[in-house]
Design a protein around this motif. Structure first.
Motif, mmCIF file in Angstrom:
data_model
loop_
_atom_site.group_PDB
_atom_site.id
_atom_site.type_symbol
_atom_site.label_atom_id
_atom_site.label_comp_id
_atom_site.label_asym_id
_atom_site.label_seq_id
_atom_site.Cartn_x
_atom_site.Cartn_y
_atom_site.Cartn_z
ATOM 1 N N ARG A 159 -7.416 -1.637 -7.256
ATOM 2 C CA ARG A 159 -6.067 -1.182 -7.610
ATOM 3 C C ARG A 159 -5.209 -2.348 -8.089
ATOM 4 N N SER A 160 -5.339 -3.484 -7.417
ATOM 5 C CA SER A 160 -4.579 -4.665 -7.836
ATOM 6 C C SER A 160 -5.024 -5.137 -9.219
ATOM 7 N N ALA A 161 -6.336 -5.069 -9.449
ATOM 8 C CA ALA A 161 -6.869 -5.485 -10.749
ATOM 9 C C ALA A 161 -6.391 -4.558 -11.851
ATOM 10 N N VAL A 162 -6.418 -3.259 -11.599
ATOM 11 C CA VAL A 162 -5.973 -2.289 -12.598
ATOM 12 C C VAL A 162 -4.519 -2.549 -12.977
ATOM 13 N N GLU A 163 -3.680 -2.793 -11.986
ATOM 14 C CA GLU A 163 -2.266 -3.073 -12.252
ATOM 15 C C GLU A 163 -2.107 -4.348 -13.080
ATOM 16 N N SER A 199 -10.785 2.193 -7.079
ATOM 17 C CA SER A 199 -11.501 2.775 -5.952
ATOM 18 C C SER A 199 -11.375 1.966 -4.661
ATOM 19 N N SER A 200 -10.716 0.822 -4.716
ATOM 20 C CA SER A 200 -10.487 -0.002 -3.531
ATOM 21 C C SER A 200 -9.177 -0.745 -3.724
ATOM 22 N N GLU A 201 -8.732 -1.435 -2.695
ATOM 23 C CA GLU A 201 -7.462 -2.160 -2.783
ATOM 24 C C GLU A 201 -7.537 -3.251 -3.856
ATOM 25 N N SER A 202 -8.652 -4.000 -3.892
ATOM 26 C CA SER A 202 -8.781 -5.048 -4.898
ATOM 27 C C SER A 202 -8.858 -4.443 -6.294
ATOM 28 N N TYR A 248 -14.588 -11.498 -2.608
ATOM 29 C CA TYR A 248 -14.922 -12.241 -3.824
ATOM 30 C C TYR A 248 -14.131 -11.711 -5.021
ATOM 31 N N LYS A 249 -14.039 -10.396 -5.139
ATOM 32 C CA LYS A 249 -13.290 -9.810 -6.248
ATOM 33 C C LYS A 249 -11.813 -10.199 -6.180
ATOM 34 N N ALA A 250 -11.274 -10.234 -4.975
ATOM 35 C CA ALA A 250 -9.866 -10.628 -4.812
ATOM 36 C C ALA A 250 -9.660 -12.077 -5.246
ATOM 37 N N VAL A 251 -10.636 -12.931 -4.938
ATOM 38 C CA VAL A 251 -10.558 -14.339 -5.346
ATOM 39 C C VAL A 251 -10.585 -14.448 -6.870
#
Length: 352
Positions: free
Chosen positions: A177-181, A172-175, A331-334
């Motif tokens: 999407r990166s996490a899902v991948e 649901s957000s860019e971070s 924070y999620k991206a970190v």
């Protein structure tokens, strides 16, 4: 039935703090000072007539049924009653409101470069001191640790459940999407290899995946054990904190958590000595030594999953309850980057 996160107002916390200080046999006007750094709970310094205490307001949510207060207070009380002093003294608690009052330890967090043979020895001594009393009747009343496992298969299933939960993360957000991948293309794929290697090694060493460790070999574990949950006191000694997941567990899990937690890493240079000290107290040292070697990469993966908890609804709500609401996506991206590094470490060191 509880349907939402329980969060007391500052006025309610003030009154509750007054009551807890009185219940602890102390007197004086009480002042509350919010503290930062709690990842799961709200924490406050309580000042009363020249003395300071720590107040913890524990996270409570229908999606997380763990009795954090009851577990931590019982474990701390058991340790303190038996003369263990490498932790804060538990003073009073309010189970209905989810509050615990503890000794306030003045000091600071340990920096990664300060992890030495001496600090590792202090941690080991804390573990051994608590387990000197594990045969007492009072110890038998303590609960199993959070996610306690007593067979190799239970350890594998514990991580498997975390992997499955993470596969429900929505992009649901860019971070996100990166996490899902990352979860689907890297974490899940490496987990399959780690699990396969565990099964292979267990067979080579004649370890049955479904065999439980002997009851006498189960340990009283601080759980989530490491220097990220310690304070270097002003007197130069480490005091260990945060026992809301503590209880009876597999010593292999305790060792793996100690060396896998990423916040204040512990070098594998200390691994062999630490393991030898732990297995020397167990009934079949060589078997436990093998189990610990098998479990280390399993817990590397588990800690990758833990780092990604904020991409799940309950994990996000827990951080919000603790006051960590600023810059949520940053924070999620970190956390995702930390998980990437943890997984890369596992690949490079070929622990599987």
């Amino acid at each position: 039935m509880m349907t939402e996160v329980v969060s007391l107002s500052l006025e309610e916390l003030q009154q509750a703090a007054d009551d807890l200080v009185s219940a602890a046999g102390l007197v004086g006007e009480v002042e509350l000072h919010p503290l930062t750094g709690g990842g799961n709970n709200r924490v406050f310094r309580v000042d009363a007539k020249g003395s300071s205490f720590l107040l913890k307001a524990y996270f409570q949510h229908p999606g997380d049924r763990r009795d954090r207060l009851g577990t931590e207070f019982a474990f701390s009380q058991f340790a303190w009653d038996n003369g263990v002093r490498a932790l804060p003294q538990p003073l009073a608690c309010d189970r209905q409101k989810g509050l615990g009052l503890y000794e306030f330890v003045r000091g600071r967090r340990l920096e990664p470069q300060e992890v030495t043979a001496e600090t590792v020895e202090q941690a080991l001594n804390f573990y051994r001191e608590i387990n000197c009393y594990k045969q007492l009747t009072e110890a038998q009343n303590l609960p199993e640790a959070s996610e306690a496992c007593f067979t190799l298969e239970e350890h594998l299933q514990c991580v498997e459940r975390r992997i499955v939960r993470l596969q429900t993360v929505e992009a649901s957000s860019e971070s996100d999407r990166s996490a899902v991948e990352f979860i689907h293309n890297e974490l899940f794929e490496l987990w399959k290899r780690v699990r396969s290697r565990v099964v292979q090694q267990a067979s080579q060493w004649s370890l049955k995946l479904q065999a439980e460790i002997a009851s006498l070999d189960r340990c009283l574990s601080p759980s989530d054990f490491g220097f990220h949950n310690a304070i270097l006191s002003n007197y130069g000694q480490l005091r260990f904190l945060d026992f809301e997941y503590a209880g009876w567990d597999d010593p292999g899990k305790m060792v793996s958590d100690f060396f896998c937690q990423p916040a204040v890493p512990v070098s594998l240079d200390y691994y062999s000595k630490f393991v030898e000290a732990v297995v020397s107290e167990l009934s079949e040292p060589e078997q436990h030594r093998q189990r610990m070697a098998i479990l280390l990469p399993v817990y590397r993966v588990k800690w990758c999953c833990i780092l990604l908890n904020d991409f799940l609804p309950v994990g996000s709500q827990r951080r919000s309850f603790a006051g960590q609401v600023a810059a949520r996506e940053v924070y999620k991206a970190v956390q995702l980057q930390k998980a990437r590094r943890a997984l890369q470490y596992l690949k490079e060191n070929r622990e599987f």
